[in-house]
Design a protein around this motif. Structure first.
Motif: not given
Length: 133
Positions: A22-25, A29-32, A36-40
């Motif tokens: 989650g922290l990596a996302a 990460g960037a953008g959509l 989405l990965a963070g929410g999942v």
């Protein structure tokens, strides 16, 4: 090992990797896709924590409660309270978010469903193992 203890240990073992992903996302990460990965992963973490706290509860009830809690946190963001708290103590941003994002709602449903599926599958695998006599 009892089923309750086994579920609790499996749940707590999942916490660090889910948080790390989650922290990596969030930070790498960037953008959509990252959003989405963070929410999942947020929903998966809530499910895992519920399973640790309620190891005797059914996987279905933990998934339903995880989804409801995630949606409630997202709706709380409409009030501005999480944003105010994050200004006072920045790590709150990682737990409560700061602004409502409608696309987080389906991400929470996906995360809850994935966690449910993984838990059910792990339970079936555990139940098929021969027991030592």
């Amino acid at each position: 090992m009892t089923r309750t203890r086994s579920r609790r240990l499996a749940a707590i073992a999942c916490v660090p990797p889910v948080i790390a992903l989650g922290l990596a996302a969030r930070f790498l990460g960037a953008g959509l896709p990252a959003d989405l990965a963070g929410g999942v992963l947020y929903a998966v973490l809530v499910y895992v924590l519920l399973t640790f706290l309620r190891p005797r509860a059914s996987a279905w009830s933990n998934a339903a409660i995880a989804l409801v809690l995630c949606v409630l946190v997202e709706l709380l963001q409409l009030t501005g309270i999480p944003a105010d708290l994050a200004r006072a103590f920045w790590p709150v941003r990682l737990v409560l978010g700061t602004g409502f994002a409608p696309l987080d709602l389906p991400a929470y449903a996906i995360g809850s469903a994935l966690a449910l599926g993984a838990d059910v599958l792990q339970g079936r695998i555990r139940d098929r193992r021969p027991t030592a006599s």
